[in-house]
Design a protein around this motif. Structure first.
Motif, PDB file in Angstrom:
ATOM      1  N   ASP A  17       0.827  -1.219   0.000  1.00  0.00           N
ATOM      2  CA  ASP A  17       0.000   0.000   0.000  1.00  0.00           C
ATOM      3  C   ASP A  17       0.854   1.259   0.000  1.00  0.00           C
ATOM      4  O   ASP A  17       0.666   2.155  -0.809  1.00  0.00           O
ATOM      5  N   ARG A  18       1.790   1.334   0.915  1.00  0.00           N
ATOM      6  CA  ARG A  18       2.601   2.552   1.022  1.00  0.00           C
ATOM      7  C   ARG A  18       3.551   2.716  -0.155  1.00  0.00           C
ATOM      8  O   ARG A  18       3.801   3.835  -0.596  1.00  0.00           O
ATOM      9  N   GLY A  19       4.083   1.616  -0.663  1.00  0.00           N
ATOM     10  CA  GLY A  19       4.937   1.720  -1.845  1.00  0.00           C
ATOM     11  C   GLY A  19       4.170   2.323  -3.013  1.00  0.00           C
ATOM     12  O   GLY A  19       4.682   3.174  -3.740  1.00  0.00           O
ATOM     13  N   ALA A  20       2.916   1.915  -3.176  1.00  0.00           N
ATOM     14  CA  ALA A  20       2.076   2.434  -4.259  1.00  0.00           C
ATOM     15  C   ALA A  20       1.775   3.911  -4.060  1.00  0.00           C
ATOM     16  O   ALA A  20       1.883   4.717  -4.995  1.00  0.00           O
ATOM     17  N   LEU A  21       1.389   4.287  -2.842  1.00  0.00           N
ATOM     18  CA  LEU A  21       1.075   5.686  -2.567  1.00  0.00           C
ATOM     19  C   LEU A  21       2.296   6.579  -2.776  1.00  0.00           C
ATOM     20  O   LEU A  21       2.196   7.657  -3.378  1.00  0.00           O
ATOM     21  N   ASP A  22       3.447   6.130  -2.304  1.00  0.00           N
ATOM     22  CA  ASP A  22       4.663   6.934  -2.442  1.00  0.00           C
ATOM     23  C   ASP A  22       5.117   7.054  -3.896  1.00  0.00           C
ATOM     24  O   ASP A  22       5.576   8.113  -4.330  1.00  0.00           O
ATOM     25  N   ALA A  23       4.977   5.977  -4.675  1.00  0.00           N
ATOM     26  CA  ALA A  23       5.346   6.033  -6.095  1.00  0.00           C
ATOM     27  C   ALA A  23       4.428   6.994  -6.843  1.00  0.00           C
ATOM     28  O   ALA A  23       4.889   7.784  -7.681  1.00  0.00           O
ATOM     29  N   ALA A  24       3.145   6.950  -6.540  1.00  0.00           N
ATOM     30  CA  ALA A  24       2.201   7.861  -7.189  1.00  0.00           C
ATOM     31  C   ALA A  24       2.491   9.304  -6.803  1.00  0.00           C
ATOM     32  O   ALA A  24       2.508  10.192  -7.660  1.00  0.00           O
ATOM     33  N   ARG A  25       2.741   9.529  -5.529  1.00  0.00           N
ATOM     34  CA  ARG A  25       3.050  10.883  -5.059  1.00  0.00           C
ATOM     35  C   ARG A  25       4.305  11.402  -5.765  1.00  0.00           C
ATOM     36  O   ARG A  25       4.344  12.544  -6.218  1.00  0.00           O
ATOM     37  N   ASP A  77     -12.006   1.919 -10.043  1.00  0.00           N
ATOM     38  CA  ASP A  77     -12.416   1.328 -11.324  1.00  0.00           C
ATOM     39  C   ASP A  77     -11.869  -0.080 -11.472  1.00  0.00           C
ATOM     40  O   ASP A  77     -12.533  -0.965 -12.017  1.00  0.00           O
ATOM     41  N   VAL A  78     -10.629  -0.276 -11.021  1.00  0.00           N
ATOM     42  CA  VAL A  78      -9.956  -1.570 -11.109  1.00  0.00           C
ATOM     43  C   VAL A  78      -9.087  -1.751  -9.870  1.00  0.00           C
ATOM     44  O   VAL A  78      -8.736  -0.779  -9.204  1.00  0.00           O
ATOM     45  N   THR A  79      -8.737  -2.989  -9.611  1.00  0.00           N
ATOM     46  CA  THR A  79      -7.824  -3.305  -8.508  1.00  0.00           C
ATOM     47  C   THR A  79      -6.644  -4.088  -9.057  1.00  0.00           C
ATOM     48  O   THR A  79      -6.825  -5.060  -9.799  1.00  0.00           O
ATOM     49  N   LEU A  80      -5.452  -3.630  -8.690  1.00  0.00           N
ATOM     50  CA  LEU A  80      -4.228  -4.375  -8.987  1.00  0.00           C
ATOM     51  C   LEU A  80      -3.691  -4.915  -7.676  1.00  0.00           C
ATOM     52  O   LEU A  80      -3.519  -4.167  -6.712  1.00  0.00           O
ATOM     53  N   ILE A  81      -3.455  -6.205  -7.649  1.00  0.00           N
ATOM     54  CA  ILE A  81      -2.887  -6.861  -6.473  1.00  0.00           C
ATOM     55  C   ILE A  81      -1.431  -7.168  -6.787  1.00  0.00           C
ATOM     56  O   ILE A  81      -1.130  -7.909  -7.725  1.00  0.00           O
ATOM     57  N   ILE A  82      -0.550  -6.544  -6.030  1.00  0.00           N
ATOM     58  CA  ILE A  82       0.881  -6.726  -6.249  1.00  0.00           C
ATOM     59  C   ILE A  82       1.390  -7.807  -5.313  1.00  0.00           C
ATOM     60  O   ILE A  82       1.139  -7.775  -4.108  1.00  0.00           O
ATOM     61  N   GLY A  83       2.088  -8.765  -5.900  1.00  0.00           N
ATOM     62  CA  GLY A  83       2.657  -9.851  -5.116  1.00  0.00           C
ATOM     63  C   GLY A  83       4.023 -10.225  -5.641  1.00  0.00           C
ATOM     64  O   GLY A  83       4.517  -9.623  -6.593  1.00  0.00           O
ATOM     65  N   ALA A 138      -3.393  -3.134  -3.936  1.00  0.00           N
ATOM     66  CA  ALA A 138      -3.448  -3.928  -2.710  1.00  0.00           C
ATOM     67  C   ALA A 138      -2.364  -4.996  -2.759  1.00  0.00           C
ATOM     68  O   ALA A 138      -1.816  -5.292  -3.813  1.00  0.00           O
ATOM     69  N   GLY A 139      -2.086  -5.559  -1.599  1.00  0.00           N
ATOM     70  CA  GLY A 139      -1.104  -6.627  -1.508  1.00  0.00           C
ATOM     71  C   GLY A 139      -0.623  -6.768  -0.078  1.00  0.00           C
ATOM     72  O   GLY A 139      -1.120  -6.087   0.830  1.00  0.00           O
ATOM     73  N   PRO A 140       0.339  -7.633   0.130  1.00  0.00           N
ATOM     74  CA  PRO A 140       0.794  -7.946   1.484  1.00  0.00           C
ATOM     75  C   PRO A 140       1.438  -6.768   2.218  1.00  0.00           C
ATOM     76  O   PRO A 140       2.024  -5.872   1.617  1.00  0.00           O
ATOM     77  N   TYR A 153       6.732   0.032  -4.918  1.00  0.00           N
ATOM     78  CA  TYR A 153       7.177   1.351  -5.390  1.00  0.00           C
ATOM     79  C   TYR A 153       7.703   1.246  -6.823  1.00  0.00           C
ATOM     80  O   TYR A 153       7.357   2.048  -7.691  1.00  0.00           O
ATOM     81  N   ARG A 154       8.508   0.237  -7.077  1.00  0.00           N
ATOM     82  CA  ARG A 154       9.089   0.049  -8.409  1.00  0.00           C
ATOM     83  C   ARG A 154       8.011  -0.322  -9.432  1.00  0.00           C
ATOM     84  O   ARG A 154       7.962   0.245 -10.526  1.00  0.00           O
ATOM     85  N   ILE A 155       7.129  -1.252  -9.085  1.00  0.00           N
ATOM     86  CA  ILE A 155       6.093  -1.701 -10.017  1.00  0.00           C
ATOM     87  C   ILE A 155       5.128  -0.566 -10.345  1.00  0.00           C
ATOM     88  O   ILE A 155       4.820  -0.313 -11.511  1.00  0.00           O
TER      89      ILE A 155
END
Length: 172
Positions: A17-25, A77-83, A138-140, A153-155
């Protein structure tokens, strides 16, 4: 100009979650999402919790994690689950990740599991979903998958660059 990804939505938990938020920011993309009442996260259990660092998130009425997860799926609209890889089976998923998959299915929201080697395919899948998408990530948690923050963050950074017409990063 129309963009593919208008916003990244996530609940702010440690790890994915935080990796995604920080990459977007970092990319200048809108961040949003629902978090449990009090801003609870595993590393920030006392209010205001993660809301100090992520004031863009909104609290659900309940401290229950399931409500946060359901509302983030519902409002995207969509959900991406990163694993760890794109072939992550439900039996391999953390309880929260499994719940996200189930909710996306029951709410008829498109979802896809993404690993680090599946960026181009995921961007193409997103293009087939529309434009100006709000993408739930979403993800672990970090405690469930050490290195989840960095991988996410990378993905997400690569997804945002590629969806904007740039090349993904070459870092491992």
């Amino acid at each position: 100009m129309t963009t593919l990804i208008a916003a990244i939505r996530s609940g702010g938990q440690t790890g994915v979650d935080r990796g995604a938020l920080d990459a977007a920011r970092a990319a200048g993309v809108t961040i949003e999402g629902w978090c449990p009442a009090g801003g609870w996260a595993e590393d920030l259990p006392e209010a205001p919790g993660l809301l100090m660092d992520y004031p863009e998130l909104r609290e659900t009425p309940s401290p229950e994690l399931a409500q946060r997860t359901a509302w983030n799926v519902r409002d995207s609209d969509v959900t991406l689950i990163i694993g760890p890889d794109a072939d992550m089976k439900s039996s391999d998923a953390s309880p929260g990740t499994a719940l996200t998959k189930d909710l996306a299915s029951s709410l008829s929201r498109p979802s896809r599991t993404v690993g680090k080697g599946d960026i181009e395919g995921t961007v193409e899948w997103l293009r087939n979903q529309g434009t100006e998408l709000t993408v739930n990530i979403a993800g672990p948690r970090e405690s469930e998958w050490p290195g989840a923050y960095e991988a996410s963050y990378r993905i997400v950074g690569d997804l945002l660059r590629l969806s904007a017409g740039s090349q993904p990063s070459t870092s491992a």
